[in-house]
Design a protein around this motif. Structure first.
Motif, PDB file in Angstrom:
ATOM      1  N   SER A  28     -11.984   0.810  11.430  1.00 43.65           N
ATOM      2  CA  SER A  28     -10.617   1.017  11.862  1.00 43.65           C
ATOM      3  C   SER A  28     -10.233  -0.022  12.979  1.00 43.65           C
ATOM      4  CB  SER A  28     -10.815   2.445  13.026  1.00 43.65           C
ATOM      5  OG  SER A  28      -9.748   2.846  13.297  1.00 43.65           O
ATOM      6  N   LEU A  29     -11.087  -0.967  13.929  1.00 47.63           N
ATOM      7  CA  LEU A  29     -10.218  -1.755  14.541  1.00 47.63           C
ATOM      8  C   LEU A  29      -9.980  -3.275  13.862  1.00 47.63           C
ATOM      9  CD1 LEU A  29     -13.020  -2.274  17.454  1.00 47.63           C
ATOM     10  CD2 LEU A  29     -10.646  -1.491  17.868  1.00 47.63           C
ATOM     11  N   ILE A  30     -10.469  -2.831  12.867  1.00 48.11           N
ATOM     12  CA  ILE A  30     -10.099  -4.641  12.046  1.00 48.11           C
ATOM     13  C   ILE A  30      -8.823  -4.205  11.736  1.00 48.11           C
ATOM     14  CG2 ILE A  30     -10.762  -5.878  10.260  1.00 48.11           C
ATOM     15  CD1 ILE A  30     -13.478  -5.721  11.253  1.00 48.11           C
ATOM     16  N   PHE A  31      -8.862  -2.660  10.305  1.00 44.06           N
ATOM     17  CA  PHE A  31      -7.375  -2.620  10.228  1.00 44.06           C
ATOM     18  C   PHE A  31      -6.637  -2.662  10.900  1.00 44.06           C
ATOM     19  CE2 PHE A  31      -4.513  -0.029   8.149  1.00 44.06           C
ATOM     20  CZ  PHE A  31      -4.335  -0.382   6.813  1.00 44.06           C
ATOM     21  N   GLY A  32      -6.263  -1.893  11.930  1.00 45.59           N
ATOM     22  CA  GLY A  32      -5.699  -1.598  13.172  1.00 45.59           C
ATOM     23  C   GLY A  32      -5.075  -2.041  13.625  1.00 45.59           C
ATOM     24  N   VAL A  33      -5.594  -3.746  13.834  1.00 42.94           N
ATOM     25  CA  VAL A  33      -5.276  -5.011  13.656  1.00 42.94           C
ATOM     26  C   VAL A  33      -5.074  -6.074  12.980  1.00 42.94           C
ATOM     27  CG1 VAL A  33      -5.640  -7.155  15.676  1.00 42.94           C
ATOM     28  CG2 VAL A  33      -6.464  -5.001  16.045  1.00 42.94           C
ATOM     29  N   SER A  34      -5.762  -6.139  11.819  1.00 37.22           N
ATOM     30  CA  SER A  34      -5.502  -7.483  10.815  1.00 37.22           C
ATOM     31  C   SER A  34      -4.489  -6.821   9.300  1.00 37.22           C
ATOM     32  CB  SER A  34      -6.572  -8.097  10.360  1.00 37.22           C
ATOM     33  OG  SER A  34      -6.910  -6.973   9.871  1.00 37.22           O
ATOM     34  N   ARG A  35      -4.636  -5.786   9.404  1.00 40.42           N
ATOM     35  CA  ARG A  35      -4.138  -5.107   8.338  1.00 40.42           C
ATOM     36  C   ARG A  35      -5.190  -5.651   7.465  1.00 40.42           C
ATOM     37  NH1 ARG A  35      -1.574  -2.449  11.639  1.00 40.42           N
ATOM     38  NH2 ARG A  35       0.199  -1.840  11.689  1.00 40.42           N
ATOM     39  N   ILE A  36      -6.341  -5.182   7.360  1.00 38.50           N
ATOM     40  CA  ILE A  36      -7.194  -5.948   5.554  1.00 38.50           C
ATOM     41  C   ILE A  36      -7.915  -4.480   5.632  1.00 38.50           C
ATOM     42  CG2 ILE A  36      -9.151  -7.800   5.620  1.00 38.50           C
ATOM     43  CD1 ILE A  36      -8.074  -9.525   6.572  1.00 38.50           C
ATOM     44  N   VAL A  37      -8.014  -4.649   3.939  1.00 36.82           N
ATOM     45  CA  VAL A  37      -8.936  -3.429   4.125  1.00 36.82           C
ATOM     46  C   VAL A  37      -9.890  -4.038   3.754  1.00 36.82           C
ATOM     47  CG1 VAL A  37      -8.900  -1.347   2.432  1.00 36.82           C
ATOM     48  CG2 VAL A  37      -6.820  -2.463   3.019  1.00 36.82           C
ATOM     49  N   ASN A  38     -10.717  -4.089   4.486  1.00 42.06           N
ATOM     50  CA  ASN A  38     -11.974  -4.325   4.451  1.00 42.06           C
ATOM     51  C   ASN A  38     -13.187  -4.156   3.622  1.00 42.06           C
ATOM     52  OD1 ASN A  38     -14.426  -6.873   4.958  1.00 42.06           O
ATOM     53  ND2 ASN A  38     -14.778  -6.330   6.632  1.00 42.06           N
ATOM     54  N   PHE A  39     -13.130  -4.219   2.201  1.00 45.22           N
ATOM     55  CA  PHE A  39     -14.824  -3.852   1.889  1.00 45.22           C
ATOM     56  C   PHE A  39     -16.162  -4.330   2.636  1.00 45.22           C
ATOM     57  CE2 PHE A  39     -12.140  -1.913  -1.752  1.00 45.22           C
ATOM     58  CZ  PHE A  39     -12.567  -1.031  -2.394  1.00 45.22           C
ATOM     59  N   ALA A  40     -16.317  -5.808   2.814  1.00 44.41           N
ATOM     60  CA  ALA A  40     -17.267  -6.275   2.896  1.00 44.41           C
ATOM     61  C   ALA A  40     -17.782  -5.212   4.128  1.00 44.41           C
ATOM     62  CB  ALA A  40     -17.194  -7.645   2.916  1.00 44.41           C
ATOM     63  N   HIS A  41     -17.545  -4.611   5.015  1.00 44.54           N
ATOM     64  CA  HIS A  41     -17.784  -4.007   6.086  1.00 44.54           C
ATOM     65  C   HIS A  41     -18.727  -3.094   5.332  1.00 44.54           C
ATOM     66  CE1 HIS A  41     -16.756  -3.220  10.547  1.00 44.54           C
ATOM     67  NE2 HIS A  41     -17.230  -1.471   9.970  1.00 44.54           N
ATOM     68  N   GLY A 229     -17.684   3.755   1.131  1.00 44.36           N
ATOM     69  CA  GLY A 229     -16.597   5.215   1.076  1.00 44.36           C
ATOM     70  C   GLY A 229     -16.315   6.133   1.959  1.00 44.36           C
ATOM     71  N   ASP A 230     -17.285   6.498   2.594  1.00 41.23           N
ATOM     72  CA  ASP A 230     -17.812   7.560   3.908  1.00 41.23           C
ATOM     73  C   ASP A 230     -17.160   6.426   4.860  1.00 41.23           C
ATOM     74  OD1 ASP A 230     -19.167   8.695   2.259  1.00 41.23           O
ATOM     75  OD2 ASP A 230     -21.371   8.241   2.838  1.00 41.23           O
ATOM     76  N   ALA A 231     -17.201   5.107   5.171  1.00 40.68           N
ATOM     77  CA  ALA A 231     -16.570   4.729   5.957  1.00 40.68           C
ATOM     78  C   ALA A 231     -15.246   4.552   5.894  1.00 40.68           C
ATOM     79  CB  ALA A 231     -16.794   3.333   6.608  1.00 40.68           C
ATOM     80  N   PHE A 232     -14.102   4.498   5.343  1.00 40.79           N
ATOM     81  CA  PHE A 232     -12.955   4.439   4.340  1.00 40.79           C
ATOM     82  C   PHE A 232     -12.012   6.235   5.004  1.00 40.79           C
ATOM     83  CE2 PHE A 232     -13.264   0.771   1.676  1.00 40.79           C
ATOM     84  CZ  PHE A 232     -12.304  -0.037   2.262  1.00 40.79           C
ATOM     85  N   VAL A 233     -12.931   7.120   4.045  1.00 36.68           N
ATOM     86  CA  VAL A 233     -12.604   8.468   4.285  1.00 36.68           C
ATOM     87  C   VAL A 233     -12.595   8.893   5.783  1.00 36.68           C
ATOM     88  CG1 VAL A 233     -13.742  10.911   4.310  1.00 36.68           C
ATOM     89  CG2 VAL A 233     -13.735   8.552   2.473  1.00 36.68           C
ATOM     90  N   VAL A 234     -13.688   8.235   6.355  1.00 33.69           N
ATOM     91  CA  VAL A 234     -13.504   8.291   8.426  1.00 33.69           C
ATOM     92  C   VAL A 234     -12.222   8.018   8.931  1.00 33.69           C
ATOM     93  CG1 VAL A 234     -14.585   7.936  10.387  1.00 33.69           C
ATOM     94  CG2 VAL A 234     -16.084   9.020   8.573  1.00 33.69           C
ATOM     95  N   VAL A 235     -12.221   7.063   8.301  1.00 30.81           N
ATOM     96  CA  VAL A 235     -10.751   6.131   8.952  1.00 30.81           C
ATOM     97  C   VAL A 235      -9.426   6.662   8.672  1.00 30.81           C
ATOM     98  CG1 VAL A 235      -9.711   3.650   8.924  1.00 30.81           C
ATOM     99  CG2 VAL A 235     -12.593   3.699   9.315  1.00 30.81           C
ATOM    100  N   VAL A 236      -9.593   7.350   7.522  1.00 33.25           N
ATOM    101  CA  VAL A 236      -8.396   7.390   6.656  1.00 33.25           C
ATOM    102  C   VAL A 236      -7.678   8.944   7.368  1.00 33.25           C
ATOM    103  CG1 VAL A 236      -6.602   8.463   4.768  1.00 33.25           C
ATOM    104  CG2 VAL A 236      -8.342   6.130   5.119  1.00 33.25           C
ATOM    105  N   VAL A 237      -8.941   9.851   7.452  1.00 32.59           N
ATOM    106  CA  VAL A 237      -8.400  11.043   7.978  1.00 32.59           C
ATOM    107  C   VAL A 237      -8.724  10.965   9.388  1.00 32.59           C
ATOM    108  CG1 VAL A 237      -9.879  13.158   8.256  1.00 32.59           C
ATOM    109  CG2 VAL A 237      -9.948  11.841   6.656  1.00 32.59           C
ATOM    110  N   GLY A 238      -8.933  10.323   9.808  1.00 31.65           N
ATOM    111  CA  GLY A 238      -8.368   9.742  11.664  1.00 31.65           C
ATOM    112  C   GLY A 238      -7.495   9.199  12.282  1.00 31.65           C
ATOM    113  N   GLY A 239      -6.861   8.268  11.016  1.00 36.51           N
ATOM    114  CA  GLY A 239      -5.613   7.932  11.352  1.00 36.51           C
ATOM    115  C   GLY A 239      -6.415   6.154  11.768  1.00 36.51           C
ATOM    116  N   MET A 240      -5.651   5.600  10.751  1.00 39.55           N
ATOM    117  CA  MET A 240      -5.753   3.979  10.700  1.00 39.55           C
ATOM    118  C   MET A 240      -5.314   3.001  12.247  1.00 39.55           C
ATOM    119  SD  MET A 240      -6.771   2.308   8.258  1.00 39.55           S
ATOM    120  CE  MET A 240      -6.633   3.098   6.289  1.00 39.55           C
ATOM    121  N   GLY A 241      -6.724   2.662  12.891  1.00 38.35           N
ATOM    122  CA  GLY A 241      -6.599   1.942  14.618  1.00 38.35           C
ATOM    123  C   GLY A 241      -6.757   3.469  15.241  1.00 38.35           C
TER     124      GLY A 241
END
Length: 628
Positions: A28-41, A229-241
């Motif tokens: 969430s931190l990485i996307f909030g600042v850099s807008r990169i959808v980091n698959f390597a996370h 997949g689970d991490a993306f779900v958590v970030v998107v449900v919680g709100g990006m950033g």
């Protein structure tokens, strides 16, 4: 289950929430600042548990040494994050976000083979935590003591991150970058090192999230894609950033899974419902529900518009004479391959796989390149087409022709239903909702043993006798050529121009009278139809189908094909799918570490040809024409 069982499962959910939060907070931190959808996370999470396993073997005999090992592993992963950000991602911040995603996917392949080379293919189970190896009795149930430690770790990390982001100057800059990073740069802040610091912190959290799992699960090469997949779900449900949003989403999702386990099998009106099976998909159902009614997540806000994100989309140009002659030559080569089977016996098989991949990539490019709607779940329609054809042919007894006609129709109906919800979103939220629907479809196929065969799939689906030998090859060639021609015609039709107008500026398109949502919905359906047709061709080509055709990996393959070829050109998905199929087949045959080699090639293409292979060649030819 007794009430005590619910209490224990509730506590298990709290422990799992802490684990989910650690990996999702960094993302969430990485996307909030850099807008990169980091698959390597997810790979950083995987490396965290592997590195922790190695360090714990040396230091972990005492409680101090054990916890120091986990922190040391997280620090190593954080340092690796700095290297990745400085050497690779810093070069891609102004590139379109989909190419950033492609670069991080390439890192997934490289990191996975690096782990294979360093630690081998076997799962590695670490030791129990010294002093926390037992369990405590709660009424008539038992709870691992280590889970109690995890219950404390999650909120503690949340508190530290909250203080860091709200009580320090660095945290103020991070929050400002989340809202408007261009204005932050205009004020004289060094964005490059701010991004590096954020990425290092995000990588550290991912590594720590993996490291603390040492006593709970083995280090495995499958962890990277399973956790992302689970991490993306958590970030998107919680709100990006949103860090508090990430913890809230992790808590809700973990408790929903725990509740499903606690409920067990329940009979309702004579129907047995196995709630534990829902644990595979409950988070995606919840994400779909949240995004439909609250598109920005539980605690998220609409993303700030980024003013400069790379080169604007160039207008499409009709094919010239040179391109048409090249297409004729390519079709002639593919038509001649079966005649050369005595000399090149494997060539027709590879070419047939390539053509089906081309159709799948073209279907995704139609909604993504022309319509600007990215999808992380496009494999759902491919899989629906494959399973519909297989079931109608084998279980119902409908002939091959009827099955192949019905398959794309079924996929189109599914796309119409899912698309009705998806087109109300945009950007990464739209992509994640497509992923949610795809995972729901996968869960149904995977668990409905009586109809779909479950994990075994369906076998014994072969073309009719009159299509034996090379005849089916030519049928695939004819269908794919017809589909590509139809897509090109649509691209230059009034509908195609309207679709590109909605992509470039939905507000202006609406102002001139274009029904934006209607056009996007139609494109969604057409893309689903074409993907379903590709799935039907696939199932008769291979003689079987299985849940693997609906996995996240299959959807990512489609994304890679489109981006490799170039999203700004109609010929891009054809070049990308062909290159992807040939490279993957070649690398698999020459080395055990083919993923790393394949990932390195993708990184080279992203850095050297950010507009894709076909886009680069087209731009080169166009510039030469202008000079002439």
């Amino acid at each position: 289950m007794h009430f005590t069982g619910f209490i224990v499962q509730f506590l298990n959910g709290l422990a799992e929430a802490s684990s989910l939060f650690l990996v999702a907070a960094g993302l969430s931190l990485i996307f909030g600042v850099s807008r990169i959808v980091n698959f390597a996370h997810g790979s950083l999470y995987m490396l965290g548990i592997y590195i922790a396993y190695s360090i714990v073997q040396q230091w972990g005999q005492s409680p101090y040494g054990f916890w120091a090992s986990l922190v040391a592993a997280a620090l190593v992963v954080g340092a690796l994050g700095v290297v990745v950000e400085v050497l690779l991602l810093r070069r891609l911040y102004k590139a379109p976000e989909m190419y950033q995603l492609l670069a991080t996917f390439a890192l997934v392949l490289v990191f996975n083979d690096a782990a294979l080379w360093l630690w081998g293919p076997d799962d590695l189970l670490g030791p129990l935590a010294p002093g926390l190896s037992g369990s405590i009795q709660i009424f008539d149930r038992y709870l691992p003591v280590y889970d109690l430690a995890l219950i404390v770790i999650g909120p503690a990390v949340l508190l530290v991150l909250w203080l860091m982001l709200t009580r320090t100057r660095w945290g103020t800059l991070v929050r400002a970058a989340t809202q408007d990073r261009e204005m932050l740069g205009a004020l004289g802040v060094n964005q490059a090192w701010l991004f590096t610091g954020v990425f290092a912190l995000g990588a550290f959290l991912a590594g720590l999230g993996g490291a603390i799992q040492i006593p709970r699960q083995p280090a495995s090469l499958m962890l990277d894609l399973s956790v992302i997949g689970d991490a993306f779900v958590v970030v998107v449900v919680g709100g990006m950033g949103s860090i508090p949003g990430a913890y809230l989403a992790a808590l809700i999702i973990a408790e929903l899974k725990a509740l499903c386990v606690a409920l067990g099998v329940i009979e309702i009106a004579g129907v047995s419902i196995a709630f534990p099976k829902l644990t595979l998909v409950v988070e995606f159902i919840f994400m779909a529900f949240v995004l439909v009614f609250r598109p920005w997540g539980l605690r998220g806000k609409p993303l700030a518009v980024i003013r400069h994100t790379g080169t604007p989309e160039a207008p499409l140009h009709p094919a010239g004479a040179a391109f048409k002659w090249m297409a004729v030559v390519l079709v002639a080569v593919f038509a001649a391959l079966p005649m050369l089977s005595a000399t090149f016996p494997y060539a027709p098989v590879l070419a047939q796989d390539m053509m089906i991949a081309v159709l799948f990539a073209v279907s995704l490019h139609f909604m993504m390149g022309l319509g600007g709607m990215a999808s992380f779940g496009h494999a759902a329609y491919f899989g629906i087409g494959a399973y519909c054809a297989a079931l109608l042919f084998k279980s119902v007894g409908i002939g091959m022709g009827g099955a192949m006609l019905a398959a794309p129709f079924a996929a189109g109906v599914a796309a119409a239903v899912f698309g009705w919800f998806c087109i109300r979103l945009s950007g990464v939220y739209l992509a994640m909702l497509t992923l949610a629907f795809a995972q729901i479809v996968w869960s149904i196929v995977y668990q409905w043993d009586a109809v779909t065969g479950g994990s075994n799939g369906i076998i014994g689906i072969w073309p009719n006798e009159w299509l034996a030998g090379d005849a089916y090859y030519y049928l695939v060639l004819a269908v794919v050529l017809a589909a590509i021609y139809a897509v090109r015609r649509m691209a230059f039709s009034p509908f195609g121009y309207a679709l590109r107008a909605t992509r470039d500026s939905a507000l202006r398109a609406d102002a001139i009278g274009i029904h934006v949502k209607g056009v996007q919905w139609t494109a969604f359906i057409v893309a689903g139809l074409l993907a379903g047709l590709a799935g039907a061709l696939y199932v008769f080509s291979k003689g079987s189908t299985s849940p693997e055709v609906i996995t996240v990996g299959k959807s990512v393959d489609g994304l890679v094909m489109v981006l490799l070829g170039g999203i700004q050109t109609l010929f891009g998905p054809v070049v990308g799918a062909a290159s992807f199929t040939v490279l993957q087949d070649y690398f698999v045959g020459i080395t055990e570490y083919w993923r790393a080699l394949f990932g390195a090639v993708i990184l080279l293409i992203v850095l050297a040809f950010p507009q894709g292979i076909a886009g680069y060649v087209g731009g080169l030819m166009q510039s030469r024409g202008h000079r002439a």
